[in-house]
Design a protein around this motif. Sequence first.
Motif, mmCIF file in Angstrom:
data_model
loop_
_atom_site.group_PDB
_atom_site.id
_atom_site.type_symbol
_atom_site.label_atom_id
_atom_site.label_comp_id
_atom_site.label_asym_id
_atom_site.label_seq_id
_atom_site.Cartn_x
_atom_site.Cartn_y
_atom_site.Cartn_z
ATOM 1 N N HIS B 44 53.949 16.328 2.301
ATOM 2 C CA HIS B 44 53.310 17.659 2.457
ATOM 3 C C HIS B 44 51.907 17.320 1.466
ATOM 4 N N ILE B 45 50.807 17.196 2.159
ATOM 5 C CA ILE B 45 49.906 16.758 1.193
ATOM 6 C C ILE B 45 48.504 17.524 1.323
ATOM 7 N N THR B 46 47.771 17.687 0.381
ATOM 8 C CA THR B 46 46.240 18.245 0.529
ATOM 9 C C THR B 46 45.365 17.119 0.715
ATOM 10 N N ALA B 47 44.065 17.440 1.200
ATOM 11 C CA ALA B 47 42.937 16.633 1.371
ATOM 12 C C ALA B 47 42.765 16.112 0.171
ATOM 13 N N GLU B 48 42.489 16.471 -0.910
ATOM 14 C CA GLU B 48 42.078 16.001 -2.313
ATOM 15 C C GLU B 48 43.043 15.217 -2.966
ATOM 16 N N THR B 74 45.421 15.881 13.409
ATOM 17 C CA THR B 74 46.248 17.012 13.404
ATOM 18 C C THR B 74 45.817 17.406 14.986
ATOM 19 N N THR B 75 44.757 17.513 15.446
ATOM 20 C CA THR B 75 44.456 17.414 16.630
ATOM 21 C C THR B 75 45.223 16.519 17.710
ATOM 22 N N ALA B 76 45.851 15.425 17.054
ATOM 23 C CA ALA B 76 46.307 14.629 18.080
ATOM 24 C C ALA B 76 47.760 14.905 18.086
ATOM 25 N N GLY B 77 48.170 15.694 17.103
ATOM 26 C CA GLY B 77 49.527 15.762 17.126
ATOM 27 C C GLY B 77 50.359 14.965 16.164
ATOM 28 N N LEU B 78 49.593 14.235 15.389
ATOM 29 C CA LEU B 78 50.379 13.359 14.272
ATOM 30 C C LEU B 78 50.677 13.935 13.036
ATOM 31 N N LEU B 79 49.856 15.143 12.941
ATOM 32 C CA LEU B 79 50.009 15.903 11.755
ATOM 33 C C LEU B 79 50.029 17.248 11.774
ATOM 34 N N ARG B 80 50.666 18.223 11.359
ATOM 35 C CA ARG B 80 50.604 19.682 11.414
ATOM 36 C C ARG B 80 49.907 20.319 10.253
ATOM 37 N N GLU B 81 49.169 21.384 10.277
ATOM 38 C CA GLU B 81 48.731 21.982 9.106
ATOM 39 C C GLU B 81 49.429 23.011 8.755
ATOM 40 N N LYS B 88 43.906 26.629 -0.271
ATOM 41 C CA LYS B 88 43.896 24.981 0.221
ATOM 42 C C LYS B 88 44.523 24.731 1.445
ATOM 43 N N SER B 89 44.386 23.696 2.283
ATOM 44 C CA SER B 89 45.123 23.422 3.522
ATOM 45 C C SER B 89 46.119 22.256 3.042
ATOM 46 N N TYR B 90 47.287 22.295 3.439
ATOM 47 C CA TYR B 90 48.392 21.261 3.361
ATOM 48 C C TYR B 90 48.481 20.827 4.809
ATOM 49 N N PHE B 91 48.844 19.450 4.725
ATOM 50 C CA PHE B 91 49.170 18.796 6.043
ATOM 51 C C PHE B 91 50.510 18.071 5.736
ATOM 52 N N ASP B 92 51.303 18.296 6.921
ATOM 53 C CA ASP B 92 52.733 18.035 7.005
ATOM 54 C C ASP B 92 52.842 16.997 8.075
ATOM 55 N N THR B 93 53.627 15.911 7.693
ATOM 56 C CA THR B 93 53.751 14.770 8.447
ATOM 57 C C THR B 93 54.976 14.783 9.315
ATOM 58 N N ASN B 94 55.583 15.847 9.283
ATOM 59 C CA ASN B 94 56.659 16.215 10.052
ATOM 60 C C ASN B 94 56.092 17.212 11.268
#
Lengths: 144, 144
Positions: B44-48, B74-81, B88-94
């Motif tokens: 779970h990670i932020t852009a920065e 994210t759009t491709a379904g490889l990540l989830r916001e 700030k936004s977090y991105f989840d690889t699950n």
Amino acid sequence: MTPQVNENRTDVIDLENKIRSANLRPTRQRISLAKLLFSEGNRHITAEKLHGEALGKGVKISLATIYNNLHQFTTAGLLREVVVDASKSYFDTNVEPHHHFFHEDRGLLEDISSHRLTVDDIPNLPEGTEISSIDVIVRLTKRK
Amino acid sequence: MTPQVNENRTDVIDLENKIRSANLRPTRQRISLAKLLFSEGNRHITAEKLHGEALGKGVKISLATIYNNLHQFTTAGLLREVVVDASKSYFDTNVEPHHHFFHEDRGLLEDISSHRLTVDDIPNLPEGTEISSIDVIVRLTKRK
DNA sequence: CAACAGATTAGAACACTTCTAAAGAAGAAA
DNA sequence: TTTCTTCTTTAGAAGTGTTCTAATCTGTTG
């Protein structure tokens, strides 16, 4: 002494008491904000929208004051902040435990009373932590 | 041909395929990001933070590219916001359905597998809408 | 009323994110 | 391979929502 005048006077006194109960001075700005926030039903509103609304009604108030007070009201438990959008904060006048529908296309929140949606089987918490809140957001889009 | 070399080569090919599966060209930057994001367990990670991590590992990449690719993934379904913080936004690889613990003091997310926490009695949806997702966030603070 | 702590304010500053438009790299075609 | 097209990256500017600053003002208490 018309009933109307009475009602208005009573309202303002109630709002002043609400503000005092939060250990805050009932200033002109706070009373105006409390009126906008608390006088009719539950609301979900952003700082900028509230500012616009206040100005629209002729209430002279700066954006900084809006932010200051939204945070102070939140700390005092008069408001609850709802995180649904990565770019702006929503403040909810309903501070009872409940959940939300979020209309993604319109940026609009709607309450779900908590007895209509329940969360079960909450797993053991990580060591040394306690629950601060449980947020459930049902995100909605237009049906295709 | 040591096993290590084999493994690395295979990894990169897998990542390239993953990127291609999203209809994106496997550029040097995308492969580096995919390596950081997908090569060890869920993140779970932020852009920065991701930018900092990339630079720290000597990967030359601009912040704009980080944002571009996090969104494309994210759009491709490889990540989830995941929206847990108003700033700030977090991105989840699950990308499997699941929920989250959020450690408010540390700004840290942790997965809750969805069969360990269930949401029941979802009320009728407002007319003309459908569910896009259901987010459950259990916010945690340090136990006093 | 005076005195003080608390509140408000305009505008600057800030953090995160998106945009711009120019230069660079990947893939397809020949 | 070379060429051509399209996609990608990039630095920095711009944008957006929020917080900070420090000067001014107001509510409250004695």
